[in-house]
Design an enzyme around this catalytic site. Structure first.
Site, mmCIF file in Angstrom:
data_model
loop_
_atom_site.group_PDB
_atom_site.id
_atom_site.type_symbol
_atom_site.label_atom_id
_atom_site.label_comp_id
_atom_site.label_asym_id
_atom_site.label_seq_id
_atom_site.Cartn_x
_atom_site.Cartn_y
_atom_site.Cartn_z
ATOM 1 N N LYS A 82 0.850 -1.196 0.000
ATOM 2 C CA LYS A 82 0.000 0.000 0.000
ATOM 3 C C LYS A 82 0.877 1.233 0.000
ATOM 4 O O LYS A 82 2.016 1.210 0.471
ATOM 5 C CB LYS A 82 -0.874 0.043 1.254
ATOM 6 C CG LYS A 82 -2.152 0.829 1.057
ATOM 7 C CD LYS A 82 -3.144 -0.017 0.303
ATOM 8 C CE LYS A 82 -4.505 0.595 0.174
ATOM 9 N NZ LYS A 82 -5.472 -0.416 -0.290
ATOM 10 N N GLY A 181 -19.068 7.439 -1.276
ATOM 11 C CA GLY A 181 -17.932 7.698 -2.169
ATOM 12 C C GLY A 181 -18.067 6.830 -3.413
ATOM 13 O O GLY A 181 -19.154 6.363 -3.754
#
Ligand code: PHE
Length: 352
Positions: A82, A181
């Site tokens: 990540k 979102g």
């Protein structure tokens, strides 16, 4: 709080953590590689206004850790990573993503990046200007990624309902979606189309207003979303929302959504299990975009979203059956299966 980074890495078996800083664009952040021995590490870019660097580092580590499990549970020859960017008002966004792209290029394919919270297709195009190792948006890429994640979440909710009741029976279901979102909005639209009754919570008033106008979804006060009586609570915003206090508030039968790391700790999966609430492990049902992106990078094909959903539904179904048989929380079983699949992959790698 201050993290002992090497201890944290050793505890969870991380390979590498890179801290980056660029005075021109003012970007600061971390890149974590949890696992790249079984294939490239896949991990999106999260841009968020973290409180401080410890919070950002911790998020990076937890998200990268989860990506390894996601790959393993999806049967992908890939590992987890990540990137997190500490957002700030004076960040030169384009310069920041270009810097990140150069960093990824330096890793020469050991790390492959993509979208995450705070990163748009436009941002990814900037990254793609610097490296091939990114799931690029548009016609040259694997196709819509958010669509693939949404498909997996819907398949996960469906498999959970079938596990409990033997059928989906959407028209009878009340579902609370947290977050509107990129993923939450799509999940709401799909659930409404299936005939479920849906309410949504969103902390950004503009986003909430827009979604209620465009999708016709009923809104609930974001401070009260956990307290709603419903069949399914679908967290589609940030992680860590289920902890000691919030688990006790839930009035749902199932928790299944598109957010990563919903549980503050694995033991909160046990708490849900003790309360008789089915938790669909996020490492299984949020993997849609990863699956699509990774298959494209590894094999050059565009996996149809329906196949992605079907795979996620059957993986979850299998884990839920095993959890029921063993009287354990599904998240424990999922972690167990991820470990086993990773061990198998590591063994075949060394033999070669
Ligand atoms: N960031 C997304 C996830 O957490 C998806 C993704 C990551 C997609 C990396 C492609 C590459 O799963």
């Amino acid at each position: 709080m201050s993290i002992h980074i090497l201890d944290a890495m050793a505890r969870e078996g991380f390979e590498q953590v890179v801290a980056f800083h660029d005075s021109r664009s003012r970007v600061r952040g971390f890149l974590g590689i949890h696992e790249s021995g079984v294939g490239p590490a896949f991990g999106g870019i999260r841009r968020w206004s973290y409180r401080d660097e410890d919070q950002a580092l911790l998020d990076c580590l937890r998200l990268a850790r989860a990506m390894t499990r996601k790959c393993a549970l999806a049967g992908l020859p890939a590992g987890g990573g990540k990137i997190v960017i500490l957002d700030r008002p004076d960040l030169d966004r384009e310069g920041a993503y270009a810097h990140v792209g150069e960093l990824v290029e330096c890793l020469a394919g050991r790390f492959c990046t993509g979208p995450d919270v705070g990163t748009t297709d436009g941002d990814l195009s900037v990254v793609a200007g610097k490296t091939r190792f990114v799931t690029r948006p548009g016609p040259e890429g694997p196709g819509e990624l958010a669509e693939a994640t949404c498909e997996g979440v819907i398949a996960g909710i469906a498999a959970s309902l079938r596990h409990l009741d033997g059928e989906e029976d959407w028209a009878r279901r009340r579902i609370v979606v947290q977050g509107l979102g990129g993923i939450g909005r799509r999940v709401v639209a799909r659930l409404l189309a299936l005939g479920a009754s849906v309410v949504a919570a969103e902390i950004d008033p503009e986003r909430a207003e827009l979604a209620s106008r465009e999708l016709g979804v009923d809104l609930v006060d974001p401070a009260m979303d956990l307290d709603q009586g419903c069949d399914v609570f679908a967290p589609c915003a940030l992680g860590g929302i289920l902890h000691d206090l919030s688990v006790a508030r839930l009035k749902c039968r199932i928790v299944a959504g598109g957010a990563n790391n919903v549980l503050a700790k694995t033991l909160h999966g046990d708490r849900l299990h003790e309360r008789g609430i089915l938790y669909a492990p996020d490492e299984i049902i949020t993997a849609g975009a990863l699956i699509r992106g990774a298959i494209f990078h590894l094999e050059g094909r565009r996996e149809p979203v329906a196949a992605i959903g079907a795979g996620i539904g059957s993986t979850l179904g299998r884990v839920l059956v095993r959890a029921r048989e063993e009287g354990r929380s599904p998240v424990r079983v999922a972690h167990d299966e991820a470990e086993k699949s990773l061990a198998r992959r590591r063994a075949t790698r060394t033999r070669r």
